[in-house]
Scaffold this motif. Structure first.
Motif, PDB file in Angstrom:
ATOM      1  N   ASP A   9       0.961  -1.149   0.039  1.00 51.81           N
ATOM      2  CA  ASP A   9      -0.134  -0.078   0.052  1.00 51.81           C
ATOM      3  C   ASP A   9       0.825   1.218  -0.005  1.00 51.81           C
ATOM      4  O   ASP A   9       1.939   1.097   0.473  1.00 51.81           O
ATOM      5  CB  ASP A   9      -1.077   0.024   1.254  1.00 51.81           C
ATOM      6  N   ASP A  10       0.325   2.232  -0.731  1.00 44.59           N
ATOM      7  CA  ASP A  10       0.923   3.647  -0.718  1.00 44.59           C
ATOM      8  C   ASP A  10       0.424   4.397   0.460  1.00 44.59           C
ATOM      9  O   ASP A  10      -0.873   4.438   0.840  1.00 44.59           O
ATOM     10  CB  ASP A  10       0.807   4.430  -1.860  1.00 44.59           C
ATOM     11  N   GLN A  12       1.270   7.920   3.533  1.00 43.49           N
ATOM     12  CA  GLN A  12       1.739   9.170   3.976  1.00 43.49           C
ATOM     13  C   GLN A  12       2.060   9.390   5.305  1.00 43.49           C
ATOM     14  O   GLN A  12       1.132   8.862   6.098  1.00 43.49           O
ATOM     15  CB  GLN A  12       0.767  10.376   3.361  1.00 43.49           C
ATOM     16  N   TYR A  22       6.031  10.373   1.645  1.00 41.13           N
ATOM     17  CA  TYR A  22       5.141   9.372   1.272  1.00 41.13           C
ATOM     18  C   TYR A  22       5.829   7.959   1.018  1.00 41.13           C
ATOM     19  O   TYR A  22       7.369   8.224   0.748  1.00 41.13           O
ATOM     20  CB  TYR A  22       4.674   9.632  -0.387  1.00 41.13           C
ATOM     21  N   GLY A  23       5.562   7.038   0.978  1.00 44.33           N
ATOM     22  CA  GLY A  23       6.204   5.622   0.900  1.00 44.33           C
ATOM     23  C   GLY A  23       5.377   4.449   0.730  1.00 44.33           C
ATOM     24  O   GLY A  23       4.044   4.562   0.429  1.00 44.33           O
ATOM     25  N   LYS A  24       6.043   3.461   0.358  1.00 41.34           N
ATOM     26  CA  LYS A  24       5.420   2.099   0.346  1.00 41.34           C
ATOM     27  C   LYS A  24       5.644   1.237   1.273  1.00 41.34           C
ATOM     28  O   LYS A  24       6.573   0.917   1.860  1.00 41.34           O
ATOM     29  CB  LYS A  24       5.742   1.538  -1.045  1.00 41.34           C
ATOM     30  N   SER A  26       6.513  -2.087   3.254  1.00 39.48           N
ATOM     31  CA  SER A  26       7.203  -3.350   2.934  1.00 39.48           C
ATOM     32  C   SER A  26       6.944  -4.575   4.078  1.00 39.48           C
ATOM     33  O   SER A  26       7.015  -5.512   3.424  1.00 39.48           O
ATOM     34  CB  SER A  26       8.663  -2.896   2.664  1.00 39.48           C
ATOM     35  N   ILE A  37       8.303   1.019   6.293  1.00 40.65           N
ATOM     36  CA  ILE A  37       8.021   1.539   5.105  1.00 40.65           C
ATOM     37  C   ILE A  37       9.556   1.836   4.372  1.00 40.65           C
ATOM     38  O   ILE A  37      10.496   1.996   4.980  1.00 40.65           O
ATOM     39  CB  ILE A  37       7.567   2.967   5.343  1.00 40.65           C
ATOM     40  N   GLU A  38       9.355   1.674   2.987  1.00 39.55           N
ATOM     41  CA  GLU A  38      10.505   1.537   2.205  1.00 39.55           C
ATOM     42  C   GLU A  38      11.233   3.100   2.318  1.00 39.55           C
ATOM     43  O   GLU A  38      10.564   4.186   2.186  1.00 39.55           O
ATOM     44  CB  GLU A  38      10.314   1.428   0.918  1.00 39.55           C
ATOM     45  N   THR A  74      -3.195   4.926  -1.346  1.00 38.45           N
ATOM     46  CA  THR A  74      -3.633   3.994  -2.396  1.00 38.45           C
ATOM     47  C   THR A  74      -3.500   2.556  -1.635  1.00 38.45           C
ATOM     48  O   THR A  74      -2.751   2.041  -1.284  1.00 38.45           O
ATOM     49  CB  THR A  74      -2.969   4.023  -3.704  1.00 38.45           C
ATOM     50  N   THR A  76      -3.522  -1.744  -2.233  1.00 35.84           N
ATOM     51  CA  THR A  76      -3.248  -2.657  -3.441  1.00 35.84           C
ATOM     52  C   THR A  76      -4.431  -3.581  -3.291  1.00 35.84           C
ATOM     53  O   THR A  76      -5.101  -3.811  -2.209  1.00 35.84           O
ATOM     54  CB  THR A  76      -2.112  -3.261  -3.156  1.00 35.84           C
TER      55      THR A  76
END
Length: 77
Positions: A9-10, A12, A22-24, A26, A37-38, A74, A76
């Motif tokens: 998931d993206d 903030q 912002y990040g994704k 992991s 978060i990456e 966002t 997934t």
């Protein structure tokens, strides 16, 4: 744990040192209510040499953030 955040998931960051970034996601640590978060919340770890002829080194590692400090951007599928 009642959050709906999953791996990929993206997000903030909404509070703390990394506020506004912002990040994704992991990794999700459900037991501790934290997410990894990456490229966010990187810490420096100094590793001592194991034997006399080895050299120590500095390693950057990502640390988890509590899920209450992030906002889902966002999802997934």
């Amino acid at each position: 744990m009642k959050n709906k955040i999953k791996k990929g998931d993206d997000i903030q960051v909404i509070s703390g040192k990394y506020k506004g970034q912002y990040g994704k996601v992991s990794l999700v640590l459900k037991k501790d209510n934290q997410v990894l978060i990456e490229n966010i919340n990187k810490k420096t770890k100094h590793v001592k040499p194991k034997q006399t002829d080895d050299k120590g080194y500095i390693k950057k590692i990502e640390k988890p953030i509590h899920y209450s400090n992030i906002k889902l951007i966002t999802k997934t599928v």
